[in-house]
Structures are given as C-alpha cells and as structure tokens.
Enzyme design. Sequence first.
Site, mmCIF file in Angstrom:
data_model
loop_
_atom_site.group_PDB
_atom_site.id
_atom_site.type_symbol
_atom_site.label_atom_id
_atom_site.label_comp_id
_atom_site.label_asym_id
_atom_site.label_seq_id
_atom_site.Cartn_x
_atom_site.Cartn_y
_atom_site.Cartn_z
ATOM 1 N N ASP A 1 0.806 -1.220 0.000
ATOM 2 C CA ASP A 1 0.000 0.000 0.000
ATOM 3 C C ASP A 1 0.841 1.272 0.000
ATOM 4 O O ASP A 1 0.296 2.378 -0.082
ATOM 5 C CB ASP A 1 -0.932 0.017 1.211
ATOM 6 C CG ASP A 1 -1.990 -1.070 1.136
ATOM 7 O OD1 ASP A 1 -2.434 -1.385 0.011
ATOM 8 O OD2 ASP A 1 -2.374 -1.613 2.180
ATOM 9 N N ASP A 2 2.162 1.133 0.108
ATOM 10 C CA ASP A 2 3.026 2.301 0.098
ATOM 11 C C ASP A 2 3.080 2.881 -1.315
ATOM 12 O O ASP A 2 3.461 2.196 -2.273
ATOM 13 C CB ASP A 2 4.428 1.914 0.567
ATOM 14 C CG ASP A 2 5.340 3.116 0.704
ATOM 15 O OD1 ASP A 2 5.402 3.700 1.795
ATOM 16 O OD2 ASP A 2 5.982 3.500 -0.312
ATOM 17 N N LEU A 3 2.705 4.157 -1.446
ATOM 18 C CA LEU A 3 2.592 4.773 -2.766
ATOM 19 C C LEU A 3 3.925 4.788 -3.508
ATOM 20 O O LEU A 3 3.974 4.538 -4.718
ATOM 21 C CB LEU A 3 2.048 6.201 -2.632
ATOM 22 C CG LEU A 3 1.838 6.970 -3.933
ATOM 23 C CD1 LEU A 3 0.847 6.248 -4.831
ATOM 24 C CD2 LEU A 3 1.339 8.388 -3.633
#
Length: 209
Positions: A161-163
Amino acid sequence: MQTALDHLRQDPVLANLIAITEAPKPAHAHDDIPEHDRLYVALLESIVSQQISTKAADAIFRRFRMLFSQTAEAEGYPSPKQLSEATVEDLRTAGLSFQKIKYMHSVAEFALTNSLDFDYVQSLDDEAIIAYLTPIKGVGRWTVEMLLMFVLDRPDVFPVDDLVIRQKMIRAYDLTETGRPLIRRLHDIAQPWQPHRTLACRYLWRWKP
C-alpha cells in the site's frame, strides 16, 4: 546482507536497480530510547508524521517531548499515564491537531491496558503484530509495516500500500495494470524476493529512476 543481496539479484530488474543504488543504512530506529519503550515512542512519532513533511513532524514531535521534559518518568517523553492525563489544550501547544491528539491518547490508553513491551511484540509473527496494533485509532496496516521494518527489523515485509513502492515498481517493471490487477501483479513480482522483501523495498525507496 550478502546472502540477501545474492537472493534478490536473481531478479534481473532488481539486480540492475541494486547495482546503481546506494545501499540502505541500518534500519534500527530509536536507538536512543530504552528498548522496552521503542514501539510506544515509534507509534507516537508515526501519528505525528501523518500527512505532513518530515521537517514539520520533527519540529512538532520535539515540542511534544519538551512538554514533558520536566516531569517525564522516562527521559524526554511521557509515560502512557502522563500522556493519557495530558489535556487537549496542553497538547495543542505543541502544534498537534485535535485528531492527532485523539490518536495519541489512543496509543496511551492501549499501552496502559496492553503490552507494548519490545520483547513481547517481537515474539509475535508479522501478521499477528498487525492484528494486535491496528485496533489503536490512527494506526493502520501501513504504519505497523513501517514499525516491522524499521523498529522490529523484520526481514520480509512488503508494504504494497506504500505509494512510493507502487510507483517505483510500476516504473522498474513497466507495468500497465491498475486497481486490483496491479496489486496482484506487485505481489507476484515480490513473491520470489522472499524472505528478503524488506531489503528489496528499501532499495526501491532509495532508487532514483
């Protein structure tokens, strides 16, 4: 480290990326904090840093710690009891928003009724730690994954989920998928990196395309 690098270099894209990227520094965070309190302090700092720049977060957290510099049971930061008793008005003077104060009080309340002892949490597996800590208001999966990587030094964390991780992988692997197909593709790419996905992600963060 060398064993992990040899394993990751089996992925030719990642091998090229590693070759041109400076090696990450040791991941241990909060070495200045007694070990038993590192998770507690890291949770507070993670809440302060949400949605603001690193420079602003550092300044606010420094002011927050100074509020308790004369009375803190531990050096430079409040005990959970002290934090739970701190008023909204006092905490606002450090530059904290009302929402972040609510979240920090939630950390304090959790610490008063559950163990945040480093050794205890370290005894749990990664998914158990995520399940244990995410009931705290303001603490989501990504926040716990950062704690796993940088405080607990877990070697096989993949924060999908880390952009930045998503953007770097899209760039490195020339991906065109979006939505759920993209998430599945990212997991497929990262699966062979096990059990060293943390190191792979740290290289992706440092890589400059």
